[in-house]
Design a protein around this motif. Structure first.
Motif, PDB file in Angstrom:
ATOM      1  N   ARG A 140       0.833  -1.204   0.000  1.00  0.00           N
ATOM      2  CA  ARG A 140       0.000   0.000   0.000  1.00  0.00           C
ATOM      3  C   ARG A 140       0.868   1.255   0.000  1.00  0.00           C
ATOM      4  NH1 ARG A 140      -1.913   3.901   3.100  1.00  0.00           N
ATOM      5  NH2 ARG A 140      -0.639   3.235   4.868  1.00  0.00           N
ATOM      6  N   ASN A 144       1.266   3.909  -3.332  1.00  0.00           N
ATOM      7  CA  ASN A 144       0.926   5.324  -3.198  1.00  0.00           C
ATOM      8  C   ASN A 144       2.131   6.213  -3.474  1.00  0.00           C
ATOM      9  OD1 ASN A 144      -1.961   5.870  -2.230  1.00  0.00           O
ATOM     10  ND2 ASN A 144      -1.360   4.156  -0.938  1.00  0.00           N
ATOM     11  N   ASP A 160      -3.128   4.781 -12.908  1.00  0.00           N
ATOM     12  CA  ASP A 160      -3.147   3.713 -11.907  1.00  0.00           C
ATOM     13  C   ASP A 160      -2.650   2.403 -12.495  1.00  0.00           C
ATOM     14  OD1 ASP A 160      -4.131   5.576 -10.197  1.00  0.00           O
ATOM     15  OD2 ASP A 160      -6.186   4.798 -10.146  1.00  0.00           O
ATOM     16  N   SER A 180      -9.323  -3.191  -8.921  1.00  0.00           N
ATOM     17  CA  SER A 180     -10.756  -3.187  -8.634  1.00  0.00           C
ATOM     18  C   SER A 180     -11.024  -3.182  -7.130  1.00  0.00           C
ATOM     19  CB  SER A 180     -11.421  -4.407  -9.273  1.00  0.00           C
ATOM     20  OG  SER A 180     -10.930  -5.604  -8.686  1.00  0.00           O
ATOM     21  N   ARG A 181     -10.001  -3.512  -6.344  1.00  0.00           N
ATOM     22  CA  ARG A 181     -10.161  -3.560  -4.893  1.00  0.00           C
ATOM     23  C   ARG A 181      -9.253  -2.576  -4.171  1.00  0.00           C
ATOM     24  NH1 ARG A 181      -9.606  -9.661  -3.024  1.00  0.00           N
ATOM     25  NH2 ARG A 181     -10.193  -8.632  -1.060  1.00  0.00           N
ATOM     26  N   PHE A 182      -8.146  -2.206  -4.812  1.00  0.00           N
ATOM     27  CA  PHE A 182      -7.180  -1.334  -4.154  1.00  0.00           C
ATOM     28  C   PHE A 182      -7.610   0.134  -4.276  1.00  0.00           C
ATOM     29  CE2 PHE A 182      -3.332   1.251  -3.913  1.00  0.00           C
ATOM     30  CZ  PHE A 182      -2.720   0.735  -2.777  1.00  0.00           C
ATOM     31  N   THR A 183      -7.489   0.879  -3.180  1.00  0.00           N
ATOM     32  CA  THR A 183      -7.848   2.296  -3.163  1.00  0.00           C
ATOM     33  C   THR A 183      -6.617   3.127  -2.863  1.00  0.00           C
ATOM     34  OG1 THR A 183     -10.080   1.772  -2.362  1.00  0.00           O
ATOM     35  CG2 THR A 183      -9.317   4.059  -2.116  1.00  0.00           C
ATOM     36  N   PHE A 184      -6.280   4.017  -3.778  1.00  0.00           N
ATOM     37  CA  PHE A 184      -5.147   4.912  -3.576  1.00  0.00           C
ATOM     38  C   PHE A 184      -5.534   6.039  -2.630  1.00  0.00           C
ATOM     39  CE2 PHE A 184      -3.966   2.964  -7.623  1.00  0.00           C
ATOM     40  CZ  PHE A 184      -2.595   2.772  -7.470  1.00  0.00           C
ATOM     41  N   ASP A 185      -4.528   6.610  -2.000  1.00  0.00           N
ATOM     42  CA  ASP A 185      -4.753   7.794  -1.172  1.00  0.00           C
ATOM     43  C   ASP A 185      -5.138   8.963  -2.074  1.00  0.00           C
ATOM     44  OD1 ASP A 185      -3.999   6.312   1.018  1.00  0.00           O
ATOM     45  OD2 ASP A 185      -1.962   7.130   1.111  1.00  0.00           O
ATOM     46  N   ASN A 186      -5.837   9.937  -1.498  1.00  0.00           N
ATOM     47  CA  ASN A 186      -6.159  11.142  -2.255  1.00  0.00           C
ATOM     48  C   ASN A 186      -4.886  11.947  -2.485  1.00  0.00           C
ATOM     49  OD1 ASN A 186      -8.939  10.645  -2.359  1.00  0.00           O
ATOM     50  ND2 ASN A 186      -9.261  11.571  -0.341  1.00  0.00           N
TER      51      ASN A 186
END
Length: 207
Positions: A140, A144, A160, A180-186
């Motif tokens: 993670r 990022n 991405d 589809s599952r991983f969320t990057f920081d803003n």
């Protein structure tokens, strides 16, 4: 040009600790040459009280009073003979500089300059880490940081899929980022955009 009657700082004795000013240094120099030890002691204690008024921002520091006596010892050139209320034998350590940080090996080859050698070391570590929470957290953080690097080097643009592709490639396929599952920081894009503005593109507030 040397004009009689004018006293320039460039002609004076250099200040050992400028934060205390020249008057403090002159008083210390005078005290060093006072013949009577009891009088030197009185002068030294008075000078320390005056020194404290010059560095009021340090009142909350640990061992503040001892630091003042250490500084008195240093400014006197270690020549002041008095009964020191603190051990000043290590006073010079205050001015000691830390050892310079070790530079990266100049022979170390960085394959991708926009990621840097530290990220490449993380890629190597991810190759051997077992699955688990620790590896997931490092993935993670790495993903990022890679995205930030791409934004900085790409003048605000990034992809991405590029991050996922590079992460898989440089870990020899060990890390497969599921977008589809991983969320990057803003990511804050405004700072990057602001750096690209030129004076010609900025509207004047006054005409």
């Amino acid at each position: 040009m040397d004009i009689k009657g004018l006293d320039y700082n460039t002609q004076r004795e250099p200040l050992i600790m400028p934060e205390y000013g020249r008057e403090i240094q002159n008083m210390i120099n005078y005290t060093v040459n006072v013949p009577d030890k009891a009088m030197r002691q009185v002068c030294a204690e008075t000078i320390v009280k005056m020194m404290a008024t010059k560095v009021t921002n340090r009142y909350g520091d640990t061992n503040f009073e001892q630091t003042l006596w250490d500084h008195l010892y240093i400014i006197s050139g270690k020549k002041l003979e008095i009964d020191w209320p603190f051990d000043v034998s290590k006073a010079e350590n205050i001015q000691a500089r830390p050892e310079p940080m070790k530079r990266p090996d100049i022979n170390e080859h960085v394959r991708l300059r926009h990621y840097g050698c530290l990220m490449e070391k993380i890629f190597e570590k991810l190759k051997t880490m077992p699955e688990g929470d620790e590896r997931d957290e490092l993935v993670r953080l790495a993903a990022n940081q890679m995205k930030r690097d791409l934004i900085n080097w790409g003048h605000g643009s990034m992809d991405d899929e590029k991050v996922a592709d590079d992460l898989a490639r440089f870990t020899d396929g060990r890390i497969q980022l599921d977008l589809s599952r991983f969320t990057f920081d803003n990511m804050n894009m405004s700072s990057n955009e602001g750096q690209r503005k030129t004076p010609g593109n900025t509207k004047k507030r006054r005409q």
